[in-house]
Design an enzyme around this catalytic site. Sequence first.
Site, PDB file in Angstrom:
ATOM      1  NE  ARG A  63      -1.035   2.386   2.858  1.00  0.00           N
ATOM      2  CZ  ARG A  63      -0.457   3.787   3.497  1.00  0.00           C
ATOM      3  NH1 ARG A  63      -0.669   4.667   2.655  1.00  0.00           N
ATOM      4  NH2 ARG A  63      -0.111   3.705   4.524  1.00  0.00           N
ATOM      5  CG  ASP A  64       3.140   4.342   3.032  1.00  0.00           C
ATOM      6  OD1 ASP A  64       2.920   5.275   2.100  1.00  0.00           O
ATOM      7  OD2 ASP A  64       3.433   4.759   4.086  1.00  0.00           O
ATOM      8  CG  HIS A 285       3.850   4.912   9.109  1.00  0.00           C
ATOM      9  ND1 HIS A 285       3.277   3.685   8.404  1.00  0.00           N
ATOM     10  CD2 HIS A 285       4.124   5.732   8.138  1.00  0.00           C
ATOM     11  CE1 HIS A 285       3.120   4.229   7.078  1.00  0.00           C
ATOM     12  NE2 HIS A 285       3.765   5.430   7.091  1.00  0.00           N
ATOM     13  CG  HIS A 287       7.278   7.848   5.117  1.00  0.00           C
ATOM     14  ND1 HIS A 287       7.265   7.558   3.806  1.00  0.00           N
ATOM     15  CD2 HIS A 287       6.236   7.447   5.900  1.00  0.00           C
ATOM     16  CE1 HIS A 287       6.134   6.988   3.705  1.00  0.00           C
ATOM     17  NE2 HIS A 287       5.476   7.061   4.702  1.00  0.00           N
ATOM     18  CB  CYS A 318       2.394  10.510   1.535  1.00  0.00           C
ATOM     19  SG  CYS A 318       0.594  11.012   1.462  1.00  0.00           S
ATOM     20  CG  ASN A 327       6.820   3.517   4.211  1.00  0.00           C
ATOM     21  OD1 ASN A 327       6.368   3.654   2.947  1.00  0.00           O
ATOM     22  ND2 ASN A 327       5.903   3.861   5.296  1.00  0.00           N
TER      23      ASN A 327
HETATM   24  P1  HMG Z   1     -13.363  14.340  -1.807  1.00  0.00           P
HETATM   25  O1  HMG Z   1     -13.214  14.717  -3.229  1.00  0.00           O
HETATM   26  O2  HMG Z   1     -13.706  15.417  -0.865  1.00  0.00           O
HETATM   27  O3  HMG Z   1     -14.567  13.247  -1.533  1.00  0.00           O
HETATM   28  O4  HMG Z   1     -12.158  13.577  -1.649  1.00  0.00           O
HETATM   29  P2  HMG Z   1     -16.166  13.223  -2.009  1.00  0.00           P
HETATM   30  O5  HMG Z   1     -16.942  12.737  -0.872  1.00  0.00           O
HETATM   31  O6  HMG Z   1     -16.714  14.760  -2.399  1.00  0.00           O
HETATM   32  O7  HMG Z   1     -16.452  12.480  -3.354  1.00  0.00           O
HETATM   33  C1  HMG Z   1     -15.594  12.625  -4.593  1.00  0.00           C
HETATM   34  C2  HMG Z   1     -15.740  11.675  -5.510  1.00  0.00           C
HETATM   35  O8  HMG Z   1     -14.894  10.459  -4.809  1.00  0.00           O
HETATM   36  C3  HMG Z   1     -16.985  10.791  -5.798  1.00  0.00           C
HETATM   37  O9  HMG Z   1     -17.072  10.240  -6.957  1.00  0.00           O
HETATM   38  C4  HMG Z   1     -16.936   9.900  -4.467  1.00  0.00           C
HETATM   39  O10 HMG Z   1     -17.791   8.685  -5.045  1.00  0.00           O
HETATM   40  C5  HMG Z   1     -15.614   9.336  -4.706  1.00  0.00           C
HETATM   41  P3  HMG Z   1     -17.899  10.973  -8.102  1.00  0.00           P
HETATM   42  O11 HMG Z   1     -19.203  11.014  -7.816  1.00  0.00           O
HETATM   43  O12 HMG Z   1     -17.306  12.300  -8.489  1.00  0.00           O
HETATM   44  O13 HMG Z   1     -17.367  10.078  -9.357  1.00  0.00           O
HETATM   45  N1  HMG Z   1     -15.034   8.693  -3.481  1.00  0.00           N
HETATM   46  C6  HMG Z   1     -14.543   7.531  -3.221  1.00  0.00           C
HETATM   47  N2  HMG Z   1     -14.401   6.371  -4.328  1.00  0.00           N
HETATM   48  C7  HMG Z   1     -13.632   5.270  -3.701  1.00  0.00           C
HETATM   49  N3  HMG Z   1     -13.329   5.114  -2.338  1.00  0.00           N
HETATM   50  C8  HMG Z   1     -13.813   6.081  -1.570  1.00  0.00           C
HETATM   51  C9  HMG Z   1     -14.247   7.299  -2.074  1.00  0.00           C
HETATM   52  N4  HMG Z   1     -14.751   8.601  -1.334  1.00  0.00           N
HETATM   53  C10 HMG Z   1     -15.005   9.483  -2.236  1.00  0.00           C
HETATM   54  N5  HMG Z   1     -13.408   6.031  -0.163  1.00  0.00           N
HETATM   55  C11 HMG Z   1     -11.506  11.602  -0.084  1.00  0.00           C
HETATM   56  C12 HMG Z   1     -12.300  12.788  -0.127  1.00  0.00           C
HETATM   57  C13 HMG Z   1     -11.064  11.055   1.437  1.00  0.00           C
HETATM   58  C14 HMG Z   1     -12.321  10.456  -0.916  1.00  0.00           C
HETATM   59  C15 HMG Z   1     -10.183  11.775  -0.848  1.00  0.00           C
HETATM   60  O14 HMG Z   1      -9.515  12.694  -0.362  1.00  0.00           O
HETATM   61  C16 HMG Z   1      -9.113  10.638  -0.776  1.00  0.00           C
HETATM   62  O15 HMG Z   1      -9.469   9.463  -1.465  1.00  0.00           O
HETATM   63  N6  HMG Z   1      -8.062  10.836  -0.061  1.00  0.00           N
HETATM   64  C17 HMG Z   1      -7.186   9.720  -0.254  1.00  0.00           C
HETATM   65  C18 HMG Z   1      -5.537  10.215  -0.039  1.00  0.00           C
HETATM   66  C19 HMG Z   1      -4.754   9.029   0.279  1.00  0.00           C
HETATM   67  O16 HMG Z   1      -5.038   7.868  -0.093  1.00  0.00           O
HETATM   68  N7  HMG Z   1      -3.272   9.496   0.658  1.00  0.00           N
HETATM   69  C20 HMG Z   1      -2.752   8.625   0.726  1.00  0.00           C
HETATM   70  C21 HMG Z   1      -2.791   7.542   2.082  1.00  0.00           C
HETATM   71  S1  HMG Z   1      -2.379   8.359   3.663  1.00  0.00           S
HETATM   72  C22 HMG Z   1      -0.826   8.249   3.830  1.00  0.00           C
HETATM   73  O17 HMG Z   1       0.070   7.568   2.899  1.00  0.00           O
HETATM   74  C23 HMG Z   1      -0.032   8.536   5.133  1.00  0.00           C
HETATM   75  C24 HMG Z   1      -0.015   7.150   5.881  1.00  0.00           C
HETATM   76  O18 HMG Z   1       1.057   6.156   5.145  1.00  0.00           O
HETATM   77  C25 HMG Z   1       0.872   7.269   7.312  1.00  0.00           C
HETATM   78  C26 HMG Z   1       1.916   8.393   7.054  1.00  0.00           C
HETATM   79  O19 HMG Z   1       2.892   8.038   6.541  1.00  0.00           O
HETATM   80  O20 HMG Z   1       2.028   9.123   7.782  1.00  0.00           O
HETATM   81  C27 HMG Z   1      -1.061   6.383   6.142  1.00  0.00           C
HETATM   82 MG    MG Z   2       3.373   6.380   5.116  1.00  0.00          MG
END
Ligand code: HMG
Ligand code: MG
Length: 387
Positions: A63-64, A285, A287, A318, A327
Site C-alpha cells: 500500500r504505502d 511509522h 519514512h 505519500c 518508508n
Molecule cells: P472528496 O473529493 O472530498 O470526496 O475526497 P467526495 O466525498 O466529495 O467524493 C468525490 C468523488 O470521490 C465521488 O465520486 C465519490 O464517490 C468518490 P464521483 O461521484 O465524483 O464520481 N469517493 C470515493 N471513491 C472510492 N473510495 C472512496 C471514496 N470516497 C469518495 N473511499 C477523499 C475525499 C477522502 C475520498 C479523498 O480525499 C481521498 O481519497 N483521499 C485519500 C488520499 C490518500 O489515500 N492518501 C494516501 C494515504 S495516507 C498516507 O499515505 C499516510 C500514511 O502512510 C501514514 C504516514 O505516512 O503518515 C497512512
Molecule cells: Mg506512510
Amino acid sequence: MASLRPITRLAPRRTHPYCAVHLRRHFATASDIRNPTAEAAATQHQQQQRSDNKVKIVEVGPRDGLQNEKKSIPLATKIELVERLAKTGVSFIEAGSFVSPRWVPQMDNSSEILEHILTKMVSSPVPITYSFLAPNAKGIDNASALLQKHTGAYITQAESFAGAIAGDKPAIELAVFAAATESFSKKNLNCDIATSLEKFKDVVQGAKKLGIRARAYISVVLGCPFEGYDVDPHKVAEIATSLLEMGADEISLGDTTGMGTAPRTQELLKCMAAAGIRNEDIAMHFHDTYGQALVNTAISLERGIRTFDSAVGGLGGCPYSPGATGNVATENMVYFLESLGMETGIDLDAMADIGQWISKELGRPNDSAVGKAVLGARKTEASTSSL
Ligand code: HMG
Ligand code: MG
C-alpha cells in the site's frame, strides 16, 4: 540507550525455519565483549526482558510502498508482492486502500486484491492480518460489500482473541488516517481534522460491526510539509485519544515526511504516555527521508514501543507529502532489531530477495542498504564455496 544494552548482550542467535540460505550474520553488538560479571547481571535482566523481545512488524509495501508510483502497476504484480511477503513470516501486511481512485489512482484495484486474499488461501507460515485503508463511508461500504460476500472467509477479532487458528483463513483490518495538522488534513483528505474524525466513525464502527480490527494513523506527527517541524505533540495525543475512544485498536504515528529526530520522537512519546496512551496501542511509522528512521526506532524501542511499520525495499511515499521518500526498509528494520536480540519472526533473506525483485519490477533502485548487503554477502559466499 542503557535499557537496550542487556537485551543486546546475550541475544540468542536465531536461525529462521523458513530461511532458504543460512548465512551466519555477525552483528556488531556488545555480546562480542565477554565480561562475566556483566553477563551474570545481563542473564537475570534478559530473563525479565525476554517476553518484551518480540516486535511486530507491519509490512506496508503493497500500500504505502506502491501508492505513489506514477506508472500503473499490473494487478498481477501487486498480488505477487502480497503472496511473496506472506511467505516471509511477517504477520501483518497492508495490502491496499479503499480511497478515491481520482485521488490515488494506483490503489484502484484494491477490491481485487482483497477478493484474492479472501478466496485464494494465500499460503503463509504464520496467520496473517491484511490491512486496507478506508477514509470514509464509501471506503467502508466498498470493503464491507466484499467482506459480506465472503463471510466466513476471514477470521474475526473475537475468534482471534479466543485463540482460534482458523486454518489458513486471513484476518482483515481497516485503517483510517487522520493528520496532526490542518494543512495536511485538507491536502490529504479534503477536509479539516474535526470533519475527518467524524467521517472515521463510520469506518471504525463499520469495522466493529464486521467483527474486524480498526487501525488509525495520524500523519505528519513529527513534521508537516506545509506547516514545518513544530507539530504539537499534545495535538497528536488529543487526536489519538479521540481515535481510541472511537474504538480504534491501534494508533500508528506517521512521520510522513521523515523530519522526525531523536529528541522530538522522545518528546512525542513522552506526551503520549502523559496523556495515558499505552505503548501497546501505539505503532511507529517512519519514512526515511533524512535517514533517521532507525535512530527514531531505537528511541521508540527504549520507550517500550514494540510495533513498527516498514516497507520492503524501502518503497514508498505519500502523494500528498511533496519531497517525502520511502518508508524505512523492512530489511533494514529486521537486521537492526535482530542485532539487538529482538525477534521479528521475519526471514531476512527472503525479504531481501523480495526487495530486489519488486525494485526491478518497478524499474527503480533497491533502496534497502541491508537488502543489498545481504544479497552481496550471499553472492560472495557462493563464489568462495565454489572455489
Ligand atoms: P472528496 O473529493 O472530498 O470526496 O475526497 P467526495 O466525498 O466529495 O467524493 C468525490 C468523488 O470521490 C465521488 O465520486 C465519490 O464517490 C468518490 P464521483 O461521484 O465524483 O464520481 N469517493 C470515493 N471513491 C472510492 N473510495 C472512496 C471514496 N470516497 C469518495 N473511499 C477523499 C475525499 C477522502 C475520498 C479523498 O480525499 C481521498 O481519497 N483521499 C485519500 C488520499 C490518500 O489515500 N492518501 C494516501 C494515504 S495516507 C498516507 O499515505 C499516510 C500514511 O502512510 C501514514 C504516514 O505516512 O503518515 C497512512
Ligand atoms: Mg506512510
